[in-house]
Design an enzyme around this catalytic site. Structure first.
Site, short mmCIF file in Angstrom:
data_model
loop_
_atom_site.label_atom_id
_atom_site.label_comp_id
_atom_site.label_asym_id
_atom_site.label_seq_id
_atom_site.Cartn_x
_atom_site.Cartn_y
_atom_site.Cartn_z
N LYS A 200 -8.01 55.59 -44.97
CA LYS A 200 -7.37 55.32 -46.84
C LYS A 200 -6.03 54.98 -46.41
CE LYS A 200 -5.39 56.52 -49.81
NZ LYS A 200 -4.16 55.50 -50.76
N GLU A 276 2.52 63.78 -40.19
CA GLU A 276 3.68 63.15 -39.86
C GLU A 276 4.41 62.72 -41.08
OE1 GLU A 276 4.24 62.52 -36.40
OE2 GLU A 276 1.80 63.17 -35.88
N GLU A 410 15.41 62.00 -48.43
CA GLU A 410 15.04 60.56 -48.03
C GLU A 410 15.01 59.37 -48.93
OE1 GLU A 410 10.76 60.31 -46.74
OE2 GLU A 410 11.70 59.47 -44.74
P1 NAD Z 1 3.10 58.84 -49.75
O1 NAD Z 1 3.20 60.32 -49.36
O2 NAD Z 1 3.54 58.66 -51.12
O3 NAD Z 1 1.74 58.19 -49.30
C1 NAD Z 1 1.21 58.13 -48.26
C2 NAD Z 1 -0.42 58.17 -48.13
O4 NAD Z 1 -0.91 59.06 -48.97
C3 NAD Z 1 -0.78 56.98 -48.87
O5 NAD Z 1 -1.95 56.32 -48.72
C4 NAD Z 1 -1.05 57.50 -50.41
O6 NAD Z 1 -1.77 56.82 -51.34
C5 NAD Z 1 -1.66 58.85 -50.10
N1 NAD Z 1 -1.50 59.76 -51.08
C6 NAD Z 1 -0.67 60.02 -52.24
N2 NAD Z 1 -0.86 61.09 -52.84
C7 NAD Z 1 -1.88 61.54 -52.37
C8 NAD Z 1 -2.69 62.68 -52.77
N3 NAD Z 1 -2.32 63.48 -53.87
N4 NAD Z 1 -3.87 63.01 -52.13
C9 NAD Z 1 -4.27 62.43 -50.93
N5 NAD Z 1 -3.44 61.10 -50.60
C10 NAD Z 1 -2.39 60.98 -51.22
O7 NAD Z 1 4.16 58.04 -48.70
P2 NAD Z 1 4.67 56.63 -48.56
O8 NAD Z 1 5.42 56.63 -49.66
O9 NAD Z 1 3.36 55.68 -48.56
O10 NAD Z 1 5.22 56.47 -47.19
C11 NAD Z 1 6.63 56.96 -47.11
C12 NAD Z 1 6.63 58.06 -46.37
O11 NAD Z 1 6.06 58.17 -45.06
C13 NAD Z 1 8.19 58.71 -46.05
O12 NAD Z 1 8.36 59.83 -46.36
C14 NAD Z 1 8.17 58.25 -44.60
O13 NAD Z 1 9.10 59.21 -43.66
C15 NAD Z 1 6.76 58.82 -44.08
N6 NAD Z 1 6.50 58.27 -42.72
C16 NAD Z 1 6.54 59.20 -41.69
C17 NAD Z 1 6.12 58.67 -40.51
C18 NAD Z 1 6.22 59.55 -39.29
O14 NAD Z 1 5.59 59.27 -38.18
N7 NAD Z 1 6.69 60.80 -39.29
C19 NAD Z 1 5.75 57.45 -40.01
C20 NAD Z 1 6.03 56.49 -41.29
C21 NAD Z 1 6.31 56.83 -42.80
#
Ligand code: NAD
Length: 509
Positions: A200, A276, A410
């Site tokens: 997804k 992650e 963040e």
């Molecule tokens: P997000 O948590 O908003 O979304 C991530 C994914 O989760 C997306 O595909 C989104 O559609 C899905 N999602 C959102 N709400 C959901 C729910 N209720 N149920 C199931 N899935 C859901 O994050 P983002 O804004 O897309 O990405 C940025 C974040 O990712 C930052 O916090 C960043 O630090 C983190 N990140 C971490 C790593 C790592 O390896 N630690 C790497 C890259 C990004």
């Protein structure tokens, strides 16, 4: 609709390629389930706009529970049929290597999709995202026929085999900041081990994932082994995380949503969850640093890279008070180099933020920095306002206290918070005073101090006198609220395999 203003020749090449890609609605936004491109069962779509200039790229299937269920059932069928799971590792290797080759053969298109979809500079889409994603897939393919199982040192009346088995159906939910690379970090080890995957992608960046799945089919991955269901987090994402027939969930995203992943597992089948998550990494510069210039240039380069939208961005600069003015002056002097520009120009180093919401979030944090009394010494405002896209100047706040929001939360944008410290104990205390624990960097010439501080930092990765080293051979992940899993390296195989013990009695031994 905004029209591109074509600049010099190299950027015109990429604009022309973008126009060609988008002509006549060529971009297919349908899901890929069971080897077929299909519309969402509901028939609904989501409009996919480019943060580069606001233009409409395509409409993407708005996947929901029915689509996720179809994808999981297809993945399970493929797994049970064994057409992938029971192939010899050497055969899986050949398919994954063909997949990686096809990614490289299609690198311009994949890079363009990434840049148009989420705004990063085209040069980095090519040299970082496509190149590292292909290397990741290739590396796990290459590795998988060299991984051995174990025989335990038991009494000789028995034999105990300890073997890895693929878990079955893996759900992968990934963010938008490195869409293809984060997908590859899940796909590489999960597929190499013989699992089926339902991916997804983020609703903000679904295009490269859909193209990846087509290339995987072309490479010979059997139908159903790799499915992509685009859609919203609380619809497609939630349905995948709650699905009773998903065995493991690889999640990369925010800490807020990572919490929900654990709840979804608890409310459904207790699927194993690997999170992650976010970061607020400290970059600690002591007064015995060998080169103030190199330290300053490195923190600027690492923080402003990818518009600051990196989980491991060194967004807190902790610097010894005696050298802080010099370090900050050097960083501020770098700001012109990082001014946002056209992401399709190959010379651009800072592109667009992913969407208007992210622009508002970043500007909101800049306002919070001012309100809490930090001094904005560079940037702090929106840029390229007439472009139709979403750009922010590289921004530096000096005089930050570690309890301010811009030091604790963040931001996920090009905003650096500079905090001064007096001695090593204070530096370590401030660095660890964070909910996150992803990465840190220590700058010192003293070997003892480097090791002492590296040991004291509660993070997944410590860099000493650098921040750029990265390789598929080393694990990536955090502690505390930065998550628990480790992507990359052979350690990632642990996430996508179950350990099974088989005891065999040996009569007469
Ligand atoms: P997000 O948590 O908003 O979304 C991530 C994914 O989760 C997306 O595909 C989104 O559609 C899905 N999602 C959102 N709400 C959901 C729910 N209720 N149920 C199931 N899935 C859901 O994050 P983002 O804004 O897309 O990405 C940025 C974040 O990712 C930052 O916090 C960043 O630090 C983190 N990140 C971490 C790593 C790592 O390896 N630690 C790497 C890259 C990004």
């Amino acid at each position: 609709m905004h029209t591109f203003t074509h600049g010099d020749a190299p950027s015109r090449i990429w604009h022309d390629r973008a126009d060609a890609l988008l002509v006549d609605g060529r971009l297919d936004g349908r899901a890929l389930i069971d080897g077929q491109r299909v519309a969402a069962a509901s028939g609904e779509t989501l409009a996919c706009h480019s943060p580069v200039d606001g233009r409409l790229l395509t409409h993407v299937a708005r996947g929901a529970a029915a689509d996720v269920d179809a994808a999981v059932r297809s993945a399970r069928r493929a797994f049970d049929a064994g057409s992938w799971a029971r192939q010899a590792p050497a055969d899986r290797k050949r398919v994954l290597q063909r997949f990686a080759d096809l990614m490289l053969q299609n690198k311009d298109e994949l890079a363009l999709l990434e840049t148009l979809d989420m705004g990063k500079p085209i040069q980095y889409s090519l040299s970082v995202d496509v190149a590292l994603a292909a290397r990741c897939i290739n590396w796990y393919g290459e590795a998988i026929d060299k991984v051995y199982d174990e025989i335990a040192p038991t009494p000789h009346t028995a034999l105990a085999l300890i073997q890895r088995e693929p878990v079955g159906v893996v759900g992968a939910i990934v963010p938008w900041n490195y869409p293809m690379l984060m997908a590859a970090w899940k796909l590489g080890p999960a597929l190499a081990c013989g699992n089926s995957v339902v991916l997804k992608p983020s609703e903000k960046s679904p295009l490269s994932a859909l193209r990846l799945a087509e290339l995987a089919l072309q490479a010979g991955l059997p139908e159903g082994v790799f499915n992509v269901v685009p859609g919203l987090g609380h619809e497609a994402g939630e349905a995948l995380a709650l699905h009773m027939d998903v065995d493991a969930l690889g999640f990369t995203g925010s800490t807020r949503v990572g919490r929900k992943m654990l709840e979804y597992a608890g409310r459904s089948n207790l699927k194993r969850v690997f999170n992650e998550l976010g970061g607020k990494s400290a970059f600690v510069v002591f007064d015995d640093v060998d080169s103030i210039e190199r330290a300053a240039d490195t923190v600027a380069g690492a923080l402003f890279f990818n518009q600051g939208e990196s989980c491991n961005a060194p967004s807190r600069l902790l610097v010894h008070a005696s050298i802080a003015d010099e370090v900050v002056a050097r960083i501020v002097a770098q700001a012109p180099h990082y001014q946002p520009a056209d992401p399709l120009d190959p010379a651009t180093v800072m592109g667009a933020l992913v969407d208007e919401g992210q622009l508002r979030t970043v500007l909101g944090y800049i306002a919070a920095g001012h309100a809490e009394g930090a001094q904005c010494v560079s940037g702090g405002v929106q840029a390229r306002v007439d472009s139709g896209g979403y750009y922010v100047q590289p921004t530096v706040f000096d005089g930050v206290r570690n309890d301010m929001r811009i030091a604790q939360e963040e931001i996920f944008g090009p905003v650096l918070s500079v905090i001064r410290f007096k001695d090593e104990a204070e530096a370590v205390r401030l660095a660890n005073d964070s909910a996150y624990g992803l990465q840190a960097s220590v700058w010192t010439q003293h070997l003892d101090r480097a090791h002492r501080v590296a040991r004291a930092l509660k993070v997944g990765t410590v860099h000493v006198n650098q921040y750029d080293e990265d390789d598929i051979t080393v694990p990536f992940g955090g502690v505390k609220q930065s998550g628990n899993g480790r992507d990359k390296s052979l350690h990632a195989l642990d996430k996508y395999t179950d350990m099974k013990t088989t005891w065999i009695r040996i009569n007469g031994a």
